[in-house]
Design a protein around this motif. Structure first.
Motif, PDB file in Angstrom:
ATOM      1  N   ASP A 256     -74.259  26.910   0.930  1.00  0.00           N
ATOM      2  CA  ASP A 256     -74.243  26.747   2.374  1.00  0.00           C
ATOM      3  C   ASP A 256     -75.349  25.809   2.849  1.00  0.00           C
ATOM      4  O   ASP A 256     -76.077  25.224   2.047  1.00  0.00           O
ATOM      5  CB  ASP A 256     -74.359  28.102   3.079  1.00  0.00           C
ATOM      6  CG  ASP A 256     -75.663  28.828   2.739  1.00  0.00           C
ATOM      7  OD1 ASP A 256     -76.553  28.229   2.082  1.00  0.00           O
ATOM      8  OD2 ASP A 256     -75.793  30.001   3.131  1.00  0.00           O
ATOM      9  N   LYS A 257     -75.449  25.670   4.162  1.00  0.00           N
ATOM     10  CA  LYS A 257     -76.424  24.763   4.763  1.00  0.00           C
ATOM     11  C   LYS A 257     -77.848  25.085   4.326  1.00  0.00           C
ATOM     12  O   LYS A 257     -78.622  24.183   3.994  1.00  0.00           O
ATOM     13  CB  LYS A 257     -76.322  24.836   6.291  1.00  0.00           C
ATOM     14  CG  LYS A 257     -77.244  23.860   7.004  1.00  0.00           C
ATOM     15  CD  LYS A 257     -77.394  24.177   8.486  1.00  0.00           C
ATOM     16  CE  LYS A 257     -76.096  24.122   9.224  1.00  0.00           C
ATOM     17  NZ  LYS A 257     -76.284  24.320  10.686  1.00  0.00           N
ATOM     18  N   SER A 258     -78.182  26.355   4.304  1.00  0.00           N
ATOM     19  CA  SER A 258     -79.549  26.757   3.950  1.00  0.00           C
ATOM     20  C   SER A 258     -79.907  26.317   2.540  1.00  0.00           C
ATOM     21  O   SER A 258     -81.011  25.804   2.301  1.00  0.00           O
ATOM     22  CB  SER A 258     -79.705  28.275   4.077  1.00  0.00           C
ATOM     23  OG  SER A 258     -79.518  28.682   5.405  1.00  0.00           O
TER      24      SER A 258
ATOM     25  N   ARG B 292     -78.454  23.899   0.766  1.00  0.00           N
ATOM     26  CA  ARG B 292     -78.496  22.437   0.701  1.00  0.00           C
ATOM     27  C   ARG B 292     -79.811  21.903   1.254  1.00  0.00           C
ATOM     28  O   ARG B 292     -80.404  20.972   0.716  1.00  0.00           O
ATOM     29  CB  ARG B 292     -77.311  21.843   1.473  1.00  0.00           C
ATOM     30  CG  ARG B 292     -75.942  22.217   0.900  1.00  0.00           C
ATOM     31  CD  ARG B 292     -74.823  21.552   1.691  1.00  0.00           C
ATOM     32  NE  ARG B 292     -73.516  22.073   1.327  1.00  0.00           N
ATOM     33  CZ  ARG B 292     -72.774  22.867   2.103  1.00  0.00           C
ATOM     34  NH1 ARG B 292     -73.200  23.184   3.326  1.00  0.00           N
ATOM     35  NH2 ARG B 292     -71.612  23.320   1.695  1.00  0.00           N
TER      36      ARG B 292
ATOM     37  N   TRP C  48     -61.948  28.476   9.154  1.00  0.00           N
ATOM     38  CA  TRP C  48     -63.134  27.880   8.522  1.00  0.00           C
ATOM     39  C   TRP C  48     -63.487  28.688   7.277  1.00  0.00           C
ATOM     40  O   TRP C  48     -63.646  29.906   7.334  1.00  0.00           O
ATOM     41  CB  TRP C  48     -64.314  27.885   9.498  1.00  0.00           C
ATOM     42  CG  TRP C  48     -65.524  27.204   8.914  1.00  0.00           C
ATOM     43  CD1 TRP C  48     -66.540  27.777   8.217  1.00  0.00           C
ATOM     44  CD2 TRP C  48     -65.827  25.813   8.971  1.00  0.00           C
ATOM     45  NE1 TRP C  48     -67.464  26.832   7.824  1.00  0.00           N
ATOM     46  CE2 TRP C  48     -67.043  25.618   8.279  1.00  0.00           C
ATOM     47  CE3 TRP C  48     -65.183  24.713   9.531  1.00  0.00           C
ATOM     48  CZ2 TRP C  48     -67.639  24.360   8.146  1.00  0.00           C
ATOM     49  CZ3 TRP C  48     -65.769  23.461   9.402  1.00  0.00           C
ATOM     50  CH2 TRP C  48     -66.984  23.300   8.714  1.00  0.00           C
ATOM     51  N   HIS C  49     -63.589  28.026   6.130  1.00  0.00           N
ATOM     52  CA  HIS C  49     -63.936  28.700   4.880  1.00  0.00           C
ATOM     53  C   HIS C  49     -65.444  28.624   4.650  1.00  0.00           C
ATOM     54  O   HIS C  49     -66.034  27.546   4.679  1.00  0.00           O
ATOM     55  CB  HIS C  49     -63.195  28.049   3.705  1.00  0.00           C
ATOM     56  CG  HIS C  49     -61.715  28.290   3.725  1.00  0.00           C
ATOM     57  ND1 HIS C  49     -61.140  29.408   3.180  1.00  0.00           N
ATOM     58  CD2 HIS C  49     -60.699  27.562   4.243  1.00  0.00           C
ATOM     59  CE1 HIS C  49     -59.832  29.368   3.359  1.00  0.00           C
ATOM     60  NE2 HIS C  49     -59.530  28.250   4.004  1.00  0.00           N
ATOM     61  N   GLN C  50     -66.041  29.768   4.440  1.00  0.00           N
ATOM     62  CA  GLN C  50     -67.466  29.833   4.148  1.00  0.00           C
ATOM     63  C   GLN C  50     -67.649  29.830   2.636  1.00  0.00           C
ATOM     64  O   GLN C  50     -67.171  30.721   1.934  1.00  0.00           O
ATOM     65  CB  GLN C  50     -68.079  31.116   4.737  1.00  0.00           C
ATOM     66  CG  GLN C  50     -69.595  31.168   4.638  1.00  0.00           C
ATOM     67  CD  GLN C  50     -70.241  30.058   5.452  1.00  0.00           C
ATOM     68  OE1 GLN C  50     -69.870  29.814   6.593  1.00  0.00           O
ATOM     69  NE2 GLN C  50     -71.204  29.380   4.846  1.00  0.00           N
ATOM     70  N   HIS C  51     -68.340  28.822   2.134  1.00  0.00           N
ATOM     71  CA  HIS C  51     -68.513  28.675   0.691  1.00  0.00           C
ATOM     72  C   HIS C  51     -69.879  29.186   0.246  1.00  0.00           C
ATOM     73  O   HIS C  51     -70.800  29.353   1.054  1.00  0.00           O
ATOM     74  CB  HIS C  51     -68.324  27.211   0.295  1.00  0.00           C
ATOM     75  CG  HIS C  51     -66.955  26.681   0.601  1.00  0.00           C
ATOM     76  ND1 HIS C  51     -65.845  27.027  -0.131  1.00  0.00           N
ATOM     77  CD2 HIS C  51     -66.517  25.849   1.581  1.00  0.00           C
ATOM     78  CE1 HIS C  51     -64.774  26.435   0.364  1.00  0.00           C
ATOM     79  NE2 HIS C  51     -65.158  25.705   1.415  1.00  0.00           N
TER      80      HIS C  51
ATOM     81  N   ASP D 189     -74.647  20.156   8.246  1.00  0.00           N
ATOM     82  CA  ASP D 189     -74.244  21.250   7.368  1.00  0.00           C
ATOM     83  C   ASP D 189     -74.505  20.894   5.905  1.00  0.00           C
ATOM     84  O   ASP D 189     -74.725  21.765   5.071  1.00  0.00           O
ATOM     85  CB  ASP D 189     -72.767  21.578   7.584  1.00  0.00           C
ATOM     86  CG  ASP D 189     -72.358  22.868   6.895  1.00  0.00           C
ATOM     87  OD1 ASP D 189     -72.918  23.927   7.252  1.00  0.00           O
ATOM     88  OD2 ASP D 189     -71.498  22.821   6.003  1.00  0.00           O
TER      89      ASP D 189
END
Length: 206
Positions: free
Chosen positions: A20-22, A24, A14-17, A102
């Motif tokens: 992120d969710k927060s 967005r 899984w790539h963390q970009h 997400d």
């Protein structure tokens, strides 16, 4: 598991970009959540979820509604209605809802999802605060009276097998976050109840 599958699993990460969710969610000024509407066929899941989405859109929130029939036209068009296929249908929807959360969205889903273990499977995919089980609490008698698609009539006549509520069990939620008395109240009242609970949970801000 064969060696090819093992190699594939080891190399899939899984790539963390940076976005992120927060971030967005902050841009959308809302908290990501999945409102999982469950209930018998004809209970009013899609109708209530649709009315809620309309209200949320009017208030300026970012949503997406996943409806049982619509999903089976594309994402799950290869699945039938066996127990195994129905379980896979819910698994796919759960994974899709997780990705949408997400993205910072408020996701509304309308599926019979008759088994507690499958609803728990979806709950386990998300943060504890993100999954909101909404029980569209309509009696079998009322659902049969409505019978908008004529499915209960066919099930009673033996034309449909394994129909939930007739010859296949529906396991009602034991402690849903929202319990909607859908056979007794108006759509507007039921939407108000959902909005109030969402505000209480700080999914939306009133």
């Amino acid at each position: 598991m064969d060696s090819a599958s093992s190699v594939k699993d080891e190399n899939v990460v899984w790539h963390q970009h940076a976005v992120d969710k927060s971030l967005r969610a902050e841009l959308k000024q809302q908290k990501p959540a999945v409102l999982w509407f469950t209930g018998l066929s004809g209970a009013g899941k899609s109708t209530i979820a649709g009315a809620l989405e309309t209200r949320l859109a009017q208030l300026g929130y970012h949503t997406y509604l996943l409806d049982g029939d619509n999903v089976r036209h594309g994402l799950c068009s290869d699945l039938g209605f066996s127990e195994q296929d129905r379980r896979e249908n819910i698994r796919r929807i759960g994974e899709l809802a997780k990705l949408m959360a997400d993205a910072g969205l408020i996701v509304l889903t309308a599926f019979i999802s008759p088994h507690r273990v499958e609803r728990q499977m979806v709950r386990d995919l998300l943060l504890q605060s993100e999954f909101v089980e909404v029980y569209v609490n309509t009696s079998l008698e009322v659902c049969e009276q409505r019978d908008p698609k004529g499915l209960y009539k066919k099930a009673r006549a033996g034309e449909i097998a394994n129909f939930t509520g007739i010859d296949s069990a529906y396991e009602a939620p034991l402690a849903p976050e929202i319990d909607l008395p859908a056979g007794e109240e108006s759509i507007d009242t039921l939407v108000d109840l959902c909005i109030a609970e969402m505000a209480k949970r700080k999914i939306i801000f009133q």
